[in-house]
Every structure is written in C-alpha cells, then in structure tokens.
Design an enzyme around this catalytic site. Sequence first.
Site, PDB file in Angstrom:
ATOM      1  N   ASP A  67      -6.146  21.727   8.895  1.00 14.46           N
ATOM      2  CA  ASP A  67      -6.568  20.691   7.956  1.00 14.46           C
ATOM      3  C   ASP A  67      -7.306  21.306   6.777  1.00 14.46           C
ATOM      4  OD1 ASP A  67      -7.238  18.083   6.912  1.00 14.46           O
ATOM      5  OD2 ASP A  67      -7.074  17.329   8.957  1.00 14.46           O
TER       6      ASP A  67
ATOM      7  N   ARG B 239      -7.908   3.281   6.094  1.00 12.85           N
ATOM      8  CA  ARG B 239      -6.871   3.400   5.079  1.00 12.85           C
ATOM      9  C   ARG B 239      -5.982   2.155   5.067  1.00 12.85           C
ATOM     10  NH1 ARG B 239      -6.235   8.752   3.411  1.00 12.85           N
ATOM     11  NH2 ARG B 239      -4.975   7.818   1.759  1.00 12.85           N
TER      12      ARG B 239
ATOM     13  N   TYR C  21      -0.120  10.103   3.866  1.00 11.52           N
ATOM     14  CA  TYR C  21      -0.586  10.318   5.227  1.00 11.52           C
ATOM     15  C   TYR C  21       0.284  11.376   5.901  1.00 11.52           C
ATOM     16  CZ  TYR C  21      -2.194   5.535   4.212  1.00 11.52           C
ATOM     17  OH  TYR C  21      -2.729   4.419   3.622  1.00 11.52           O
TER      18      TYR C  21
ATOM     19  N   TRP D 282      -2.559   7.539  10.189  1.00 15.78           N
ATOM     20  CA  TRP D 282      -3.346   6.852   9.173  1.00 15.78           C
ATOM     21  C   TRP D 282      -4.681   6.455   9.780  1.00 15.78           C
ATOM     22  CZ3 TRP D 282       1.366   3.274   8.309  1.00 15.78           C
ATOM     23  CH2 TRP D 282       1.644   2.535   9.457  1.00 15.78           C
TER      24      TRP D 282
ATOM     25  N   ASN E 233       0.861  -1.181   0.000  1.00 14.52           N
ATOM     26  CA  ASN E 233       0.000   0.000   0.000  1.00 14.52           C
ATOM     27  C   ASN E 233       0.896   1.229   0.000  1.00 14.52           C
ATOM     28  OD1 ASN E 233      -2.809   1.318   0.526  1.00 14.52           O
ATOM     29  ND2 ASN E 233      -1.433   2.273   2.021  1.00 14.52           N
TER      30      ASN E 233
END
Length: 501
Positions: free
Chosen positions: A297, A206, A188, A202, A184
């Site tokens: 964010d 995910r 992140y 994470w 994967n």
Amino acid sequence: MRNLPPFPTLRAFLDWCAATDQMARVSEPVPIRHRMTAVHRRVLESSGPVLRFDAPTDAQQTLGMPVVTNVFGTTDRVAAGLGIGMDGVDDLGAFLAALRAPTPPEGLSDALSRWPMLKAALSTRPKTVSRAPVQDEVFEDADVDLSRIPVQTHWPGDAGPLITWPIVVTRPHGGDAANLNAYNAGVYRVQVIGQNRVIMRWLQHRGGAAHHRTWARAGKKTPVAIVLGADPASLLSAALPLPETVSELTFAGALNGSRPRFVPARTVPLMVPAEAEIVLEGWVSPTETAPEGPFGDHTGYYNKAEPFPVAEITAVTHRRDPLYLSTYTGRPPDEPAIIGEVFNRLALPTMRAQIPEIRDLWLPPAACSYRIAVVSIDKRYPGQARRVMMGLWGMLPQFSYTKMVIVVDDDIDPKNWDDVAWALATRMDPGRDLMVLENSPMDYLDFASPQPGLAGKMGIDATTKIESETTRDWGTVMKTAPEDAAFAEDLVARLRLGGTA
C-alpha cells in the site's frame, strides 16, 4: 481554463505525450508479476516518460493486450490530464472553491466574467449514445475470462493480481439509471480471484460502499461497472475531492470542455463512459465476502487481508485492440503521491475560503501526501495557530487522517524543510507549543495507531509568539538589506564568484 487540446480518450492523451517526447514503448517481453512494477518504479523515480509495454508476459506466455503505466508520473502530466499547464493549477483551484461556495455576481460585468465557469457547468451535461467504441467487442457470461487482461501482481508479498487504476461506477438503489448526477465514481482496488470473480475493496466511508449498503438493505445485488482506461479528466475527477453535489463522471466534461458521452451497459442497469478502453460489468453480492489482500500500500507496508464484497463479472466489453492502464501503490514516490502534489495546490483556494489567514500549505509526499501538513499563516493574534490546526482537522474529510499539523509564519516556506526546521528550533517550545489529541479518526492502515481507525493527533505551533503567548521579548530576525543584496549579486555575477550550481 483549459489551454491544452481536448483529450476525450486515453489514446488522445497518449498521442499528446508521444508528440511531446513523453512516451516510450517497450517492445521486449516484460513479466506482469513483479518485474513490470520494478521497471515502472525505476522510470517514475527519474521523472521518466509514460511506458507502453507491448509484450506483457505471464508464465512465459505473451499476452496480446499492451499495458500502459506512468501516465501521471510527473506533476506536469497530472496538470495536462486536467487540460492545463502547472501555471493554470491555481485558477482551477479557484474554480473548485467556487463550486463549493458560489457567490452571486456583482452586476453585469461580473456575471459576464463568469461565463467560462457557466460554460464549464453546461459541459457537464452527459450525452447518451447507442453505440460506443468501448463496446466494439463484447464477452458475456461463460465467455468472460479475466485472465485475458494483463492484470499485474505488483509486489512479492501481494496475494495475487490487482487492478489499480479502475474507475468503479455505482448508483444508489431506487434511483434512475439515466441520472448520472447520482452516480459515484471512485478509484478502488479490485482483486481478481477467478475467471469471472473479483473483490471490491471500498472502505465504509466511500461512496461505492454507501451505494452497496442501499442495495444490500433491499436484499439485492449491487450493479457495478469497473472502467479501465478512461480519459485522463475522468480518471482525475474520480480522485478529486469534489463537493458531494458534483458528480465525478460529469465533472470530467467541465475539464474537457465538452459533454461526456455515455452508453448503456450490456448486462447491468448502469451508464458507462463510451470512450473507455475496457469495462467490466457485474453484480456485487449483498452478503458474500472474501479476504482481500495482503497487498502493498501507499504507506510502504503490506496491509493485512480483510473481508470485502465479492462481485461476479457478467460481461467484459472493450475497444478493438484495447490498452490496459495500470499503476502501483507503494512508499512514495508513486503516481498517487505525484497526483497529490497537484491536488494540494488545487485544494488551497478552498482552504483559504474557510481559513483566510492561510498563505500556503504543503503535504509532504514522503509522509503519504496526507499524514503531515505544514501550513504558513498570516498571524495576527494569540492562539491563532491552534485555531488553524483545529480548523484544518475539521474542514475537509481528508484532513481527518492528518496526524501532524505544523503551523509556521508566512516568512517560512512550508515546502522547505530547512526553513521549517529553523522555525521549529527557534520559535517552538515543546512544553508550551504542542497540542495533542487522543482517540481521533485515523486511517486504519496507520500501524503506529494504538487501535485501528483511532489515533492521536499533534499540532505544533512554530510561529513567532506574540502578546499573551510569551512573557519574553522576542528576537529580531536578521536580514540582509536590499541594497546590500543587490550589490553582492552584481559583484558576484561580474567576477563569476558564484561557482557551479
């Protein structure tokens, strides 16, 4: 599909940006605390160039590693990172849709027409090398010092330095380190909390978190590689909504039209991209956590501090004279929102494959590129708008966090708020055309939600009502006749009546 030169490295892409007048170097000192982000944001808001800060500073000390930002600050550069112009985005979207639901060829000519797709699939086979530029310089164990990397502190309320453009590479417990298809690669957040310690943020759904759980169940640490400054195809592949059967790392080979090169990491059982700028190798604890955040964010708010796993960095490898790639997240516009504009178009063929009546769809960047969707449809029967709403919410994982879906007819441009507002004002009745759901999945960063991770959703049917949807005769939309419009256009042009645009 690719119509631009290959960009096997970040440097190759930066060279192309410089050659096309999309690169600016900043030679004077710029602090990595807050001010570099302020400069980046100001340039991004004006659709400006890639920025290379040659003299990043921290506490009046100049750091020797240049910082690169705003790589994907325009939609044209996002498309270029995929190897295409904006006019090739729809074809790439069709390719992604075919990956999700391939159909058998209809005869030899159809099979031959698909050769570019076959070639692209073959290009995803990774190539392993024993030596790589990313390991030109190696620092292990006691020599690891993350303060040598100019990791930014982006916003005044941030808890500390935050790595924002990493490709975090993991694999499941019990797998073969050489099997890259099981890897994967996700983007992140990584918070630096010490000379050799970071926090891995994470979320539970995910891929990185899922791999961490497999190692934790076995009572073992999770090997991790944090790749900084990868080639643009790898960066964008890590963010693309690819099918679960397609590896993000190897899909970059399809975009680049060449086999991606990997090299064994020095201190963990993982393969890492050979052409990256920097790799942080380490082990994620199965039990130890630390409070991550608060950090600014994409919502435009600071998220609260929450516990996430801690990793110990056992090696830092990098090129000679490495570049540190960075970005910020905040209220749009930011690079993730701009990437989202392109990814919306890439996803449209996949949506049409599942819901054929969809004609166009827009996820407004101002609504975080996923909280609101406006979709136009070819409406043919009563209740069709509601079926589309429910189909979107259940089709792709990212739509489970879309709190509002507005459905309009195909004579409405979903990207034009004036068009949408007219449809809402003239084709929607609040008592009839709203569909409200409760306690459905939601991004826990949505502070408007009554409970973290659970929220309501609203669908608005702003389509023309037909048959059993109404008992009234519906009005006829006014339109200028084509011959009258042509006459007006000619007269205005000849007499220069149009004014200045």
